[in-house]
Design an enzyme around this catalytic site. Sequence first.
Site, PDB file in Angstrom:
ATOM      1  N   HIS A   1       0.678  -4.295 -11.754  1.00  0.00           N
ATOM      2  CA  HIS A   1       1.292  -3.642 -12.919  1.00  0.00           C
ATOM      3  C   HIS A   1       2.818  -3.520 -12.775  1.00  0.00           C
ATOM      4  O   HIS A   1       3.504  -3.269 -13.748  1.00  0.00           O
ATOM      5  CB  HIS A   1       0.627  -2.282 -13.212  1.00  0.00           C
ATOM      6  CG  HIS A   1       1.187  -1.121 -12.457  1.00  0.00           C
ATOM      7  ND1 HIS A   1       1.036   0.179 -12.897  1.00  0.00           N
ATOM      8  CD2 HIS A   1       1.877  -1.033 -11.296  1.00  0.00           C
ATOM      9  CE1 HIS A   1       1.612   1.003 -12.037  1.00  0.00           C
ATOM     10  NE2 HIS A   1       2.138   0.301 -11.059  1.00  0.00           N
TER      11      HIS A   1
ATOM     12  N   ASP B   1       6.381  -8.657   3.215  1.00  0.00           N
ATOM     13  CA  ASP B   1       6.828  -8.927   1.843  1.00  0.00           C
ATOM     14  C   ASP B   1       5.738  -9.740   1.163  1.00  0.00           C
ATOM     15  O   ASP B   1       5.429 -10.860   1.586  1.00  0.00           O
ATOM     16  CB  ASP B   1       8.141  -9.730   1.915  1.00  0.00           C
ATOM     17  CG  ASP B   1       8.671 -10.081   0.539  1.00  0.00           C
ATOM     18  OD1 ASP B   1       7.913  -9.985  -0.449  1.00  0.00           O
ATOM     19  OD2 ASP B   1       9.855 -10.469   0.453  1.00  0.00           O
TER      20      ASP B   1
ATOM     21  N   ARG C   1      -3.395  -1.563  -5.262  1.00  0.00           N
ATOM     22  CA  ARG C   1      -3.359  -0.577  -6.348  1.00  0.00           C
ATOM     23  C   ARG C   1      -1.919  -0.490  -6.850  1.00  0.00           C
ATOM     24  O   ARG C   1      -0.967  -0.386  -6.047  1.00  0.00           O
ATOM     25  CB  ARG C   1      -3.796   0.800  -5.850  1.00  0.00           C
ATOM     26  CG  ARG C   1      -3.820   1.829  -6.992  1.00  0.00           C
ATOM     27  CD  ARG C   1      -4.159   3.214  -6.529  1.00  0.00           C
ATOM     28  NE  ARG C   1      -3.020   3.868  -5.880  1.00  0.00           N
ATOM     29  CZ  ARG C   1      -2.872   5.188  -5.784  1.00  0.00           C
ATOM     30  NH1 ARG C   1      -3.769   5.996  -6.285  1.00  0.00           N
ATOM     31  NH2 ARG C   1      -1.825   5.699  -5.165  1.00  0.00           N
TER      32      ARG C   1
ATOM     33  N   ASP D   1       3.672  -2.863   3.567  1.00  0.00           N
ATOM     34  CA  ASP D   1       4.672  -2.533   2.550  1.00  0.00           C
ATOM     35  C   ASP D   1       6.024  -2.990   3.055  1.00  0.00           C
ATOM     36  O   ASP D   1       6.131  -3.606   4.135  1.00  0.00           O
ATOM     37  CB  ASP D   1       4.668  -1.034   2.202  1.00  0.00           C
ATOM     38  CG  ASP D   1       5.129  -0.781   0.766  1.00  0.00           C
ATOM     39  OD1 ASP D   1       6.357  -0.901   0.503  1.00  0.00           O
ATOM     40  OD2 ASP D   1       4.300  -0.484  -0.107  1.00  0.00           O
TER      41      ASP D   1
ATOM     42  N   GLY E   1       0.789  -1.238   0.000  1.00  0.00           N
ATOM     43  CA  GLY E   1       0.000   0.000   0.000  1.00  0.00           C
ATOM     44  C   GLY E   1       0.816   1.281   0.000  1.00  0.00           C
ATOM     45  O   GLY E   1       0.247   2.365   0.034  1.00  0.00           O
TER      46      GLY E   1
END
Length: 467
Positions: A347, A327, A343, A296, A274
Site C-alpha cells: 500500500h 532493502d 503488512r 527493514d 516489518g
Amino acid sequence: MSTQLAALSNILSSGIATIESKYSQHGIPFPSIDEPFKPGPLDDDAVLAETIDHVIAAAAHLIALVKPAPRSVAECALSFYLPLSLSVVVSANVPEILREAGPEGLHIKNIGDKCGADPDKMGRILRYLATNHFFTEVLPDTFAGNRISSVLDTGKSVATLKADPMSKHDDTSGLPALLGHCTDEMLKAAVYLEDNTLDPKTSASQDPLDCPFSRAFGRESLFDFMEKPENDFRKRRFGAAMHGASSSISSGALLTGFDWKSLKQDALVVDVGGGIGSTTLQLTKAFHHLRYVIQDRPQVIPDGVRFWEGENPDALKSGRVQLTAHDFFEPQPIKTASVFFMRYITHDWPDAYAKKILKQLRIAAQSYTKLILYEFLVPYAAPSNKEFSHIPGAEVPIPPFPLLPNLGPVSNVTMVADLQMMIASNAKERTLGQFIDLVNGTGWKLVSIGRSPKDTMALFTFEPVEF
Ligand SMILES: C[S@@+](CC[C@H](N)C(=O)[O-])C[C@H]1O[C@@H](n2cnc3c(N)ncnc32)[C@H](O)[C@@H]1O
C-alpha cells in the site's frame, strides 16, 4: 414496501435489541461512555460485531437522509477542526492530566496551568471535543476524560511525559502516536491534495515523490524525511503509530486468514519491511513453533531492538526472532522462507514499485513458499459484479436494505487509508481487481482471501507460478 427511513429505523431498533440482549446474557452492562475503554469479553463475538457495523451504517445513513444538504456540506467543510483539536490536546498531555484528575474532572484554569496553555483557548478546544463525545464537560468549564479520550492516553504519568518528552510514545498502545502522526506530518501534507490532483504535472504521475507530501516537505520520501536527525521524535512516533494501527483494529484475519499451524516446526516467516516488528509480535504470541526474521531499513533496526527488548527479550536472545537490515528492492537473501509476509508495504508503493518488491520475493521463493499480504481491501460502494467469486473469501454478505454494500462509513478506515497513501507516496489501498492487476506478471497467484469479523484488513495468500 418499507421506506428508507422506516427500514433504517428497523435496523437500528433490532440491532440495539440484539446488542442489549447479548450484554444481558453475559450479565454485564453495555460499557458507559464515562468509563475508560477496556477490552471486553464480547469483543470477539461475530454476531455482535456485525450488528454493531449495521447499527453504525444505519445511523450514518439516517443522518445523511434527514440532515438538510446545505448543513451537511457546511459541517463537513469545517470538520477538520476535530483532528486539529485532538492534536492540540494529545500534544499537551490533556488525556493524562484528566486521567490523573479523576472522574470529577478539572477546571480549565488548572488544565491550562498543568499543560502551559491559555485556559480560555484550551477550554474552547475541549468544549468542541466534548460536544463530539471526546471528553465530557462535567460542570461548566470543567472537563473529565471519558471512554473515547482514554484511548488517547499513553498511560504514563504527566511527570514522566514532561521529564522525557522524546520517549512519549515508546511502550504505549500507539494510538496517541497514530493520532499524532496523522494530525502532524500527514495533515500538513494532505492540505495539498487538491493542488496535486489537479496540477497536470503531478496528476497522472506514478512517481512516489510526485505526492502531496513532497509539496509540503520537499522532494524526499516520508521515510527519508523521518530519518533526519531533527525528526527523531516523529520517527519514534511513527514506529509506535504502526503498533497502534495493529491494536486499533482486530487482527482476526491475521491469525485466522491463513492456517499458520499447518507450517512445520521451525518454518521460517520473513516479515519484509516489518518495521519494529509489531505484526511479528502478534504472530509469535499465537504460533510458537515458527521462526521469524524481521527485515527493514538499517535505520529502523535499533528501534526494533528496543521494542523487542521491552516486549519479549527472550525471543531475541533465543534467536527465534531476528531483526536484519534489508532493502526490499534488492535481491532477497533468504531463500528458504515458508512465508514472505508483508503488512502495509504494497500500500506504500505505486504499482510499478510494488511489482519490483513482489518480483524480488518470487525470485527467492521455493515451490512451497507462500506470499502473504495483510492489507486493506477497498470495497466498492456498489454491489459486487461477482467477477472474482471463484476466489475463496472474495464475496461478502449483502447487507440489509437500504445500507450501502460496503456499509458506508464502516469502511471509512479503508477509504481514508487509501487517501493517506495517495498523500504519502502516490500509492494506494487496492480493490480486489487492483490486487489482481498488481500481482500480474510478478509470478504470484492469489489463492485465498482471509477475513474476520471486526477486522477491516484482509489476509491475501499467494502461491508461486511461472513468470
Ligand atoms: C508502513 S510501514 C509498515 C511497517 C510494518 N510492516 C508494520 O506493518 O508495522 C512501512 C515500512 O517499510 C519500510 N521500508 C521503506 N522502504 C524500505 C525499503 N526500501 N526496504 C525495506 N524496508 C523499507 C519502512 O522503514 C517501514 O518500516
